[in-house]
Design a protein around this motif. Sequence first.
Motif, short mmCIF file in Angstrom:
data_model
loop_
_atom_site.label_atom_id
_atom_site.label_comp_id
_atom_site.label_asym_id
_atom_site.label_seq_id
_atom_site.Cartn_x
_atom_site.Cartn_y
_atom_site.Cartn_z
N ARG A 18 31.03 47.11 8.66
CA ARG A 18 31.86 46.58 9.74
C ARG A 18 33.27 46.28 9.26
O ARG A 18 34.27 46.57 9.95
CB ARG A 18 31.22 45.30 10.29
CG ARG A 18 32.08 44.58 11.35
CD ARG A 18 31.58 43.17 11.60
NE ARG A 18 31.55 42.38 10.38
CZ ARG A 18 32.62 41.80 9.86
NH1 ARG A 18 33.83 41.96 10.41
NH2 ARG A 18 32.50 41.07 8.77
N ALA A 19 33.38 45.70 8.06
CA ALA A 19 34.70 45.35 7.54
C ALA A 19 35.55 46.60 7.29
O ALA A 19 36.75 46.62 7.61
CB ALA A 19 34.55 44.54 6.26
N PHE A 20 34.94 47.64 6.74
CA PHE A 20 35.70 48.88 6.51
C PHE A 20 36.11 49.53 7.83
O PHE A 20 37.19 50.14 7.92
CB PHE A 20 34.87 49.85 5.67
CG PHE A 20 34.95 49.59 4.19
CD1 PHE A 20 36.07 49.97 3.47
CD2 PHE A 20 33.93 48.94 3.52
CE1 PHE A 20 36.15 49.73 2.11
CE2 PHE A 20 34.01 48.70 2.17
CZ PHE A 20 35.12 49.08 1.45
N GLN A 46 41.53 55.34 -1.95
CA GLN A 46 41.49 54.61 -0.68
C GLN A 46 40.85 53.23 -0.82
O GLN A 46 41.18 52.33 -0.06
CB GLN A 46 40.72 55.42 0.36
CG GLN A 46 41.36 56.77 0.69
CD GLN A 46 40.54 57.58 1.67
OE1 GLN A 46 39.43 57.19 2.04
NE2 GLN A 46 41.07 58.72 2.10
N VAL A 47 39.92 53.09 -1.77
CA VAL A 47 39.22 51.81 -1.94
C VAL A 47 39.17 51.48 -3.44
O VAL A 47 38.84 52.33 -4.27
CB VAL A 47 37.78 51.86 -1.38
CG1 VAL A 47 37.08 50.51 -1.58
CG2 VAL A 47 37.80 52.24 0.10
N ILE A 88 39.40 42.93 1.61
CA ILE A 88 38.02 42.53 1.95
C ILE A 88 37.54 41.63 0.82
O ILE A 88 37.72 41.95 -0.36
CB ILE A 88 37.08 43.75 2.08
CG1 ILE A 88 37.51 44.65 3.22
CG2 ILE A 88 35.64 43.29 2.30
CD1 ILE A 88 36.66 45.91 3.36
N THR A 89 36.91 40.52 1.18
CA THR A 89 36.38 39.62 0.16
C THR A 89 34.93 39.26 0.48
O THR A 89 34.58 39.02 1.64
CB THR A 89 37.21 38.33 0.05
OG1 THR A 89 36.63 37.49 -0.96
CG2 THR A 89 37.25 37.57 1.36
N GLU A 137 39.39 40.75 5.75
CA GLU A 137 38.05 40.70 6.32
C GLU A 137 37.12 40.01 5.32
O GLU A 137 37.20 40.27 4.12
CB GLU A 137 37.51 42.10 6.63
CG GLU A 137 38.29 42.83 7.72
CD GLU A 137 38.09 42.21 9.09
OE1 GLU A 137 37.00 41.62 9.31
OE2 GLU A 137 39.00 42.31 9.93
N VAL A 138 36.25 39.13 5.85
CA VAL A 138 35.29 38.40 5.01
C VAL A 138 33.89 38.89 5.34
O VAL A 138 33.52 38.97 6.51
CB VAL A 138 35.39 36.88 5.25
CG1 VAL A 138 34.41 36.14 4.36
CG2 VAL A 138 36.81 36.39 5.01
N VAL A 139 33.11 39.22 4.31
CA VAL A 139 31.73 39.69 4.48
C VAL A 139 30.79 38.73 3.76
O VAL A 139 31.13 38.20 2.70
CB VAL A 139 31.54 41.12 3.96
CG1 VAL A 139 32.41 42.10 4.73
CG2 VAL A 139 31.85 41.21 2.48
N PHE A 140 29.63 38.52 4.35
CA PHE A 140 28.64 37.60 3.78
C PHE A 140 27.38 38.32 3.30
O PHE A 140 26.53 37.69 2.69
CB PHE A 140 28.26 36.54 4.81
CG PHE A 140 29.41 35.63 5.19
CD1 PHE A 140 29.66 34.48 4.48
CD2 PHE A 140 30.24 35.96 6.25
CE1 PHE A 140 30.72 33.65 4.83
CE2 PHE A 140 31.29 35.13 6.61
CZ PHE A 140 31.55 33.98 5.89
#
Length: 467
Positions: A341-343, A272-273, A306-307, A331-334
């Motif tokens: 949240r992105a998942f 899945q990931v 997701i990056t 989705e961009v995560v910092f």
Amino acid sequence: MKVKRYVVNALPEALPMIRSELGIDAVILNTKEIRVGGFLGMFGKKKTEVIAAVETGSANNSSSSSKAKPPARTQTAVGARPNAMPQASPKPVVPAAPSPAAASVFDAVLSHAAEVKQARAAATATEVHELPKISPAAAYGARTAAPSEVPVAVAPEVLAQDVRKPLLTEDHLLAEIRDMKQWIVRMSKQQQQEARPAAIQALQDKLEDQEVDQQWIDQLIEQVEAEMNEAKQHGIAIAADDDTAYVWGCARRILIGWMRKFEANQISRDTQVIHFVGPTGVGKTTSIAKLAAEQTLKAGRKVGFITSDTYRIAAVDQLRTYATILNVPLEVVFSPAEVTRAFKQLEGRELIFMDTAGRNFRNELYVSEVNSLLQSGSHSMTYLVLSLTGKFSDMSTVAGNFAKYGIDHVLFTKQDETHACGAILNLALEHGLKPTYVACGQTVPDDIAPFQAASYVEQLLGASDDK
């Protein structure tokens, strides 16, 4: 004059012998460094040659009575005038007995030499009067304590030079023995290589050209030679013309056996990931796009991106371009806190590809930092992305740092930009990394293929010279 030569380890070692054999009036005429023994001019031991001398009369007078008879009056020189006045007879020279202070100095030196001799049982006297070692500092201290009473004349600059010269310690001897052993091993190995058949030597040259580590080359050749010897013992004759083909066939079979156990399962329906980690510039984003296109177009799965690569300029834009072409959400995560949240935003997707920032992963701090972004679980995988154009030493360091966190799958890129692919074999055998995919270009999604041991070995060995 009586002259004698001594060969010793250091100048102070000759002082007691000179005193006992030549007397207290002896004088050192010359000292120089020489080499004794060895083999073909090599491995000779450094020694010091000491030339000492004493007047013959002084050597005899040192043991005689303090009262000496005056010498006979000298005759008139030949050709002298008859009426010339005869020269007065010289006064007899009476050598002075050593003072108590000088005797105590030499007794201390001899006592120290005896202690050193007991501690170093290996130091034995030879035919040229090799003496046990004595501390230069002790001899120099004794000399400076009573310079006017030391009975052996030694030049100060010679003694100072000898004091600065370090003694040969046990560590130095062990180092020389190790160097000699390594030299013998290298010479023996070179002779074995020269005696090998031409086919074996050609195989070694090929593997070295492919940058295979030497330990795996030696292990492979040993197995090939063992199979050849076993075949000869069973009466199987190998013609000279077929020697190269036989060697290449054995090597191919052995290498396939080594690498087949490292063949990793491809992306399954349960996955899945998939996380992608690796140094800067190895092609993580392009590899994600290739695999995402394969899963979307061929497998028909719903994919999401997701990056967290917010360090590199335009990195997000590059992945967003691929996402737009494939119609895939991004989705961009910092920070690690935003990963959840992105998942959650992509919970409807069957397969999520997560891109991470490329850093200097030779630093373990960066490895632990990126590891905090990864999701653990039975349905997730992590691919370490490495470029085959990099140095193997750097690749090995990075792989070792990630292996500590259980990452054992690797995706190799830029195969088309190098002729050497021995790093795949090295990393698999050294770190247990399982190759998953090999990328060989920039075309999406064509320039990527699953790793296969047989095809890899064919590329590694190529064709033998007789084909």
